[in-house]
Design a protein around this motif. Structure first.
Motif, mmCIF file in Angstrom:
data_model
loop_
_atom_site.group_PDB
_atom_site.id
_atom_site.type_symbol
_atom_site.label_atom_id
_atom_site.label_comp_id
_atom_site.label_asym_id
_atom_site.label_seq_id
_atom_site.Cartn_x
_atom_site.Cartn_y
_atom_site.Cartn_z
ATOM 1 N N VAL A 115 34.727 44.150 29.019
ATOM 2 C CA VAL A 115 34.559 43.567 30.351
ATOM 3 C C VAL A 115 33.245 44.042 30.960
ATOM 4 C CG1 VAL A 115 37.048 43.520 30.698
ATOM 5 C CG2 VAL A 115 35.730 45.449 31.604
ATOM 6 N N ASP A 158 37.284 52.648 41.977
ATOM 7 C CA ASP A 158 37.805 52.483 40.620
ATOM 8 C C ASP A 158 38.879 53.517 40.277
ATOM 9 O OD1 ASP A 158 37.405 50.901 38.099
ATOM 10 O OD2 ASP A 158 37.022 52.900 37.289
ATOM 11 N N HIS A 198 42.533 50.478 33.116
ATOM 12 C CA HIS A 198 42.114 49.449 34.068
ATOM 13 C C HIS A 198 40.610 49.498 34.245
ATOM 14 C CE1 HIS A 198 41.907 52.925 36.799
ATOM 15 N NE2 HIS A 198 40.980 52.220 37.400
ATOM 16 N N ALA A 199 40.070 48.443 34.801
ATOM 17 C CA ALA A 199 38.676 48.466 35.234
ATOM 18 C C ALA A 199 38.574 47.547 36.448
ATOM 19 C CB ALA A 199 37.737 47.998 34.124
ATOM 20 N N THR A 200 37.638 47.858 37.345
ATOM 21 C CA THR A 200 37.589 47.145 38.624
ATOM 22 C C THR A 200 36.278 46.384 38.801
ATOM 23 O OG1 THR A 200 36.804 49.195 39.620
ATOM 24 C CG2 THR A 200 39.148 48.711 39.854
ATOM 25 N N ARG A 208 31.630 45.280 34.346
ATOM 26 C CA ARG A 208 31.912 45.796 35.694
ATOM 27 C C ARG A 208 30.678 45.636 36.553
ATOM 28 N NH1 ARG A 208 32.814 51.647 36.511
ATOM 29 N NH2 ARG A 208 33.426 50.922 38.561
ATOM 30 N N LEU A 245 45.748 40.496 35.819
ATOM 31 C CA LEU A 245 44.555 40.292 36.646
ATOM 32 C C LEU A 245 44.963 40.270 38.115
ATOM 33 C CD1 LEU A 245 42.712 37.412 34.708
ATOM 34 C CD2 LEU A 245 42.642 39.879 34.306
ATOM 35 N N ILE A 248 34.926 38.776 31.073
ATOM 36 C CA ILE A 248 35.921 39.326 30.134
ATOM 37 C C ILE A 248 35.759 38.629 28.797
ATOM 38 C CG2 ILE A 248 38.384 39.671 29.655
ATOM 39 C CD1 ILE A 248 38.959 39.252 32.603
ATOM 40 N N ILE A 255 35.382 43.137 38.215
ATOM 41 C CA ILE A 255 35.018 42.584 36.906
ATOM 42 C C ILE A 255 34.330 41.233 37.051
ATOM 43 C CG2 ILE A 255 35.991 41.745 34.708
ATOM 44 C CD1 ILE A 255 35.966 44.853 35.235
ATOM 45 N N LEU A 304 42.886 44.415 35.194
ATOM 46 C CA LEU A 304 41.510 44.200 35.646
ATOM 47 C C LEU A 304 41.531 43.639 37.063
ATOM 48 C CD1 LEU A 304 40.239 42.448 32.391
ATOM 49 C CD2 LEU A 304 39.945 44.855 33.021
#
Ligand SMILES: Cc1cc2nc3c(=O)[nH]c(=O)nc-3n(C[C@H](O)[C@H](O)[C@H](O)COP(=O)(O)OP(=O)(O)OC[C@H]3O[C@@H](n4cnc5c(N)ncnc54)[C@H](O)[C@@H]3O)c2cc1C
Ligand SMILES: Nc1ncnc2c1ncn2[C@@H]1O[C@H](COP(=O)(O)O)[C@@H](O)[C@H]1O
Lengths: 334, 257
Positions: B156, A106, B139-141, B158, B114, B146, B143, B176
């Motif tokens: 979101v 991340d 950002h976020a990973t 995660r 995205l 949403i 996912i 994302l």
């Protein structure tokens, strides 16, 4: 040679306890440092002293950097990146090693980019060539290995560090050396800005109904099964062997089997005496959940499938022929 | 919401890959498909647009053949497409790829970008996060869900290790990275395929973007077949013979049956 810095991580569900992947990274760093003639330092990020720093300092480290700040109470990429940039600017390491956890995935690309540096991910091994490190990493879903190096390998003060994430399980935590005396702990003040992200509690989806960790035999099926109606064939095999049924992630994602039968990094971890992987390619995220099994059988039509690398017995063939033959043989000689 | 989706064309899952010794890359004569999580990213974008209104733009970076993933995206419902074309796109590392994407969208303001969480070929797991950093966006990973969370905010879900999850809220614009399985994919309809022909597909070259492998921060020295570390016993014969030999091994050698 500037030091190699290891970024450690705590268990997401048990802060104050070390994620064992951190020790794998320490072991890897110690090995690499010896080959490069460098020292190893590590960093721990937390909101208040949990005692973990002293535990880590018992490892053979040149120094443990202890970042303490209230904002470090829960993970946010913003806070982690800013804090680590402050530390890295202070330490000027030649390389920064991190375990390839979800948390590291991340923030590590953001951290390396913010430092103007490169990141090599999912590394399984390394060697040195003319005094700089060369890393091995899987590509094409593990079907190929790649040899990778930084475009500008560093080592001198002021150079950009190279960032590296290490595949979970590729290095052995039990090989992390202990120090003769505790490493000095240096508290480093950091002042991250407030995070743009607001994170909630960590939770599990509905409680797991099946616990596969106790099953002596597991028959596990992957996308090679093609259609949900073909699952009956695998069910039949599981029944004939007195086995539990399990699956790779795409099978559960598609709803063909319930989520609690998923094996792998985002599912269950199992180590039965017999694990049959049928039509499963053997992606690393699947392997981490089953490679501790005593005997592994892989049935796959692709002789290059990575699953064969962990299999004790490999059957290269069409599962729609091999499994019925196996059922017939089991019936003939029960 | 104005949404950008990054779609990479990668070798099909069961394509037999052979090395091209000249190129230090795999031979190009295989079948290709869209990178799996990217297909889920597109589906996510289309659903958000259907619920909220807005625009979905599909982007790919790759050689001429990669335009196929854009045509498919347009047929499924994307409004327009951007092809960043370069014959040697595969030589770009994730930093250079992210530079190309960021430069190509300069001047557009997307609410959401995205990407897939990682590509099946490179497997870097970096491009989306680097795009976020280059844009200065949160950002976020990985996912799995949403939803809008008020004016210019999203919430979101995660995915974390071992079946754990976490909700995260952030302001938009945001980047994302989408995990496979977040939803169920749609198929393109005949109508969609027809309409796609009239949708805009813009093309820029890597040269025009000023992007080349000289931006790379890592260098691929060579590709090779992994050495097998475990002494796997391969079982020969017809399926019937294989079944008999396997049972014999499991009963008498491994003693697990
Ligand atoms: C963050 C993250 C977390 C993940 N977590 C998990 C996890 O917990 N568990 C997990 O399993 N995956 C997980 N994955 C997904 C993983 O990367 C792979 O995509 C997945 O394991 C592939 O599943 P598969 O082997 O069933 O499918 P594929 O990779 O598509 O393989 C299918 C296999 O079937 C073989 N086959 C096809 N037809 C036949 C036939 N007729 N006879 C015999 N063989 C045949 C093919 O040769 C191929 O090897 C995760 C991925 C990410 C990025
Ligand atoms: N060449 C490309 N074209 C379009 N999207 C890409 C490309 N490379 C990477 N991406 C996006 O970035 C994600 C992560 O890729 P990677 O960093 O290579 O693992 C992919 O799932 C895509 O959504």
């Amino acid at each position: 040679m500037q030091p190699i810095l290891v970024v450690t991580e705590q268990k997401i569900t048990a802060p104050g306890k070390l994620n064992p992947a951190s020790l794998e990274a320490v072991a890897a760093a110690q090995d690499l440092a010896q080959r490069l003639g460098a020292k190893v330092a590590a960093v721990l990020l937390e909101a208040r002293d949990s005692g973990l720093a002293a535990e880590l300092a018992a490892r053979k480290l040149d120094r443990l950097y202890h970042l303490l700040h209230p904002a470090l109470a829960s993970y946010s990429p913003d806070v982690w990146v800013q804090s680590l940039v402050q530390l890295i600017t202070h330490v000027q390491p030649s390389l920064v090693l991190l375990p390839h956890t979800y948390q590291v995935r991340d923030f590590a690309p953001q951290l390396a980019t913010r430092m103007g540096a490169g990141l090599v991910t999912d590394v399984t091994a390394f060697h040195t060539d003319s005094g700089h490190a060369v890393f091995l990493r899987p590509m094409f879903q593990g079907k190929w290995s790649a040899e990778v190096e930084f475009a500008s390998p560093s080592g001198a003060p002021g150079d950009l560090p190279g960032f590296v994430t290490l595949q979970i399980g590729a290095f052995r935590a039990d090989q992390a050396l202990a120090g003769d005396s505790p490493a000095p702990i240096e508290a480093v003040p950091v002042s991250p800005d407030p995070s743009r992200l607001a994170a909630g509690e960590i939770f599990q989806e509905a409680k797991q109904a099946v616990d596969l960790s106790q099953a002596p035999i597991i028959v596990s099926v992957g996308r090679g099964i093609k259609e949900p109606k073909n699952l009956d064939l695998i069910r039949e095999l599981a029944t004939a062997l007195g086995a539990e049924l399990a699956a790779s992630r795409p099978i559960c994602d598609a709803g063909w089997l319930p989520m609690d039968r998923q094996i792998g990094s985002s599912g269950q971890t199992v180590a039965p005496k017999l694990y049959l992987a049928i039509g499963i390619s053997g992606a690393i995220q699947h392997l981490v959940g089953m490679k501790g099994s005593r005997t592994i059988v892989a049935i796959n039509k692709d002789p290059e499938a990575p699953i064969f690398e962990v299999a004790d017995y490999g059957v290269v063939g069409n599962l729609f022929e091999v499994v019925p033959a196996l059922l017939a043989a089991l019936k003939a000689t029960p | 919401m104005k949404i950008l989706v990054c779609l990479k064309q990668v070798p099909a899952k069961d394509a037999p890959l052979k090395l091209d010794p000249q190129a230090a890359w795999i031979r190009d004569d295989v079948s290709y498909e869209v990178n799996e999580p990217d297909a889920f990213a597109l589906e996510t974008a289309l659903r958000l647009k259907e619920a909220q209104g807005g625009e979905v733009v599909a982007l790919t970076l790759g050689p001429a053949r990669a335009a196929q993933v854009l045509r498919e995206a347009l047929a499924k419902g994307a409004d327009r497409a951007l092809h960043l074309e370069g014959a040697d796109a595969h030589l770009l590392d994730p930093f250079a790829a992210a530079e190309a994407i960021t430069r190509a969208i300069a001047g557009e303001s997307f609410d959401l970008i995205l990407t897939g969480l990682q590509s099946d070929d490179g497997g870097y797991g970096q491009t989306g996060v680097i795009v976020a950093e280059l844009l200065g966006a949160p950002h976020a990973t990985i996912i799995m869900h949403i939803e809008p969370a008020g004016e210019k905010r999203i919430r979101v879900k995660r995915e974390l290790e071992g079946g754990n999850f976490q909700f995260v809220e952030m302001p938009t614009p945001a980047v994302l990275t989408i995990q496979s399985g977040i939803n169920r994919l749609r198929y393109a309809t005949l109508m969609g395929i027809k309409q796609a022909k009239n949708k805009p597909l813009a093309r820029t070259t890597l040269e025009e973007l000023g992007v080349s492998p000289s931006l790379n921060r890592q260098r691929l020295r060579r590709l090779f077949l992994p050495t097998k570390s475990k002494g796997t016993t391969l079982i020969p014969g017809t399926p019937k013979e294989q079944a008999a030999i396997l049972l014999e091994h499991l009963r008498n050698d491994a003693r697990v049956l």
